[in-house]
Design a protein around this motif. Structure first.
Motif, PDB file in Angstrom:
ATOM      1  N   UNK A 123      77.503  17.390  53.471  1.00  0.00           N
ATOM      2  CA  UNK A 123      76.196  16.733  53.387  1.00  0.00           C
ATOM      3  C   UNK A 123      76.265  15.471  52.530  1.00  0.00           C
ATOM      4  N   UNK A 124      76.912  15.550  51.389  1.00  0.00           N
ATOM      5  CA  UNK A 124      76.997  14.394  50.490  1.00  0.00           C
ATOM      6  C   UNK A 124      77.856  13.286  51.079  1.00  0.00           C
ATOM      7  N   UNK A 125      79.013  13.631  51.649  1.00  0.00           N
ATOM      8  CA  UNK A 125      79.888  12.606  52.212  1.00  0.00           C
ATOM      9  C   UNK A 125      79.265  11.965  53.445  1.00  0.00           C
ATOM     10  N   UNK A 181      84.176   6.256  57.608  1.00  0.00           N
ATOM     11  CA  UNK A 181      83.257   5.234  58.090  1.00  0.00           C
ATOM     12  C   UNK A 181      84.036   3.935  58.292  1.00  0.00           C
ATOM     13  N   UNK A 182      83.391   2.924  58.840  1.00  0.00           N
ATOM     14  CA  UNK A 182      84.094   1.696  59.211  1.00  0.00           C
ATOM     15  C   UNK A 182      83.830   0.529  58.260  1.00  0.00           C
ATOM     16  N   UNK A 211      90.775   7.281  50.877  1.00  0.00           N
ATOM     17  CA  UNK A 211      91.904   6.691  51.596  1.00  0.00           C
ATOM     18  C   UNK A 211      91.450   5.486  52.396  1.00  0.00           C
ATOM     19  N   UNK A 212      92.301   4.455  52.445  1.00  0.00           N
ATOM     20  CA  UNK A 212      92.031   3.324  53.319  1.00  0.00           C
ATOM     21  C   UNK A 212      92.266   3.741  54.755  1.00  0.00           C
ATOM     22  N   UNK A 224      87.226   3.445  55.549  1.00  0.00           N
ATOM     23  CA  UNK A 224      87.749   4.348  54.525  1.00  0.00           C
ATOM     24  C   UNK A 224      87.459   5.786  54.912  1.00  0.00           C
ATOM     25  N   UNK A 225      88.243   6.677  54.363  1.00  0.00           N
ATOM     26  CA  UNK A 225      88.050   8.109  54.550  1.00  0.00           C
ATOM     27  C   UNK A 225      87.952   8.741  53.173  1.00  0.00           C
TER      28      UNK A 225
END
Length: 152
Positions: free
Chosen positions: A58-60, A92-93, A131-132, A138-139
């Motif tokens: 939920x937070x991410x 996300x991008x 992570x890039x 990023x992840x």
């Protein structure tokens, strides 16, 4: 001469991946899908692992929708069931707004309206990192250990 055989337990990795719209509805759906998938993998609702994973997802997902949104682009939820833990990844991008990593999350002031999401992730996850991603993005990856499980 051959080396003695050492018994090894089998490694089973299960993976669930879903792209979702970068909207509040997409973030809410990510949490519901995660709970459903964990239950399908034998991690019951209302267990410590399930509840912890639900909060982290939920937070991410909320962060991806709020801070990582690029118009017209989705975010991705990926769950992996690896020996001893559940791995949660939200991608996300948007790469120019990189969140602080483990140990770099500051506590918000008492009356600030935001800033508690990653603090929850840092508190609840057994491990996490940022992570890039290539192409840009990023992840955020977090892992929740399962009680009695041996990590890979």
């Amino acid at each position: 001469m051959t080396a003695p055989s050492v018994p090894q337990s089998p490694v089973t990795v299960r993976v669930f991946t879903q792209r979702l719209s970068a909207t509040p509805l997409g973030a809410r759906l990510a949490r519901h899908l995660a709970l459903h998938q964990l239950h399908a993998w034998g991690i019951p609702h209302d267990s410590r692992t399930s509840d912890t994973a639900a909060v982290i997802v939920a937070e991410l997902a909320a962060n991806a929708v709020t801070h990582g949104r690029v118009p017209g682009r989705d975010f991705e939820l990926r769950l992996s069931l690896v020996p001893g833990s559940v791995r949660i990844e939200v991608t996300d991008t948007r790469d120019e707004l990189r969140p602080p990593g483990p140990g770099g999350v500051r506590s918000p002031e008492p009356f600030e309206e935001s800033g508690r999401g990653l603090l929850l992730v840092e508190t609840l996850a057994d491990r996490w990192e940022v992570l890039d991603r290539d192409p840009p993005g990023k992840t955020v990856r977090a892992e929740v250990d399962m009680p009695g499980g041996k990590r890979a």
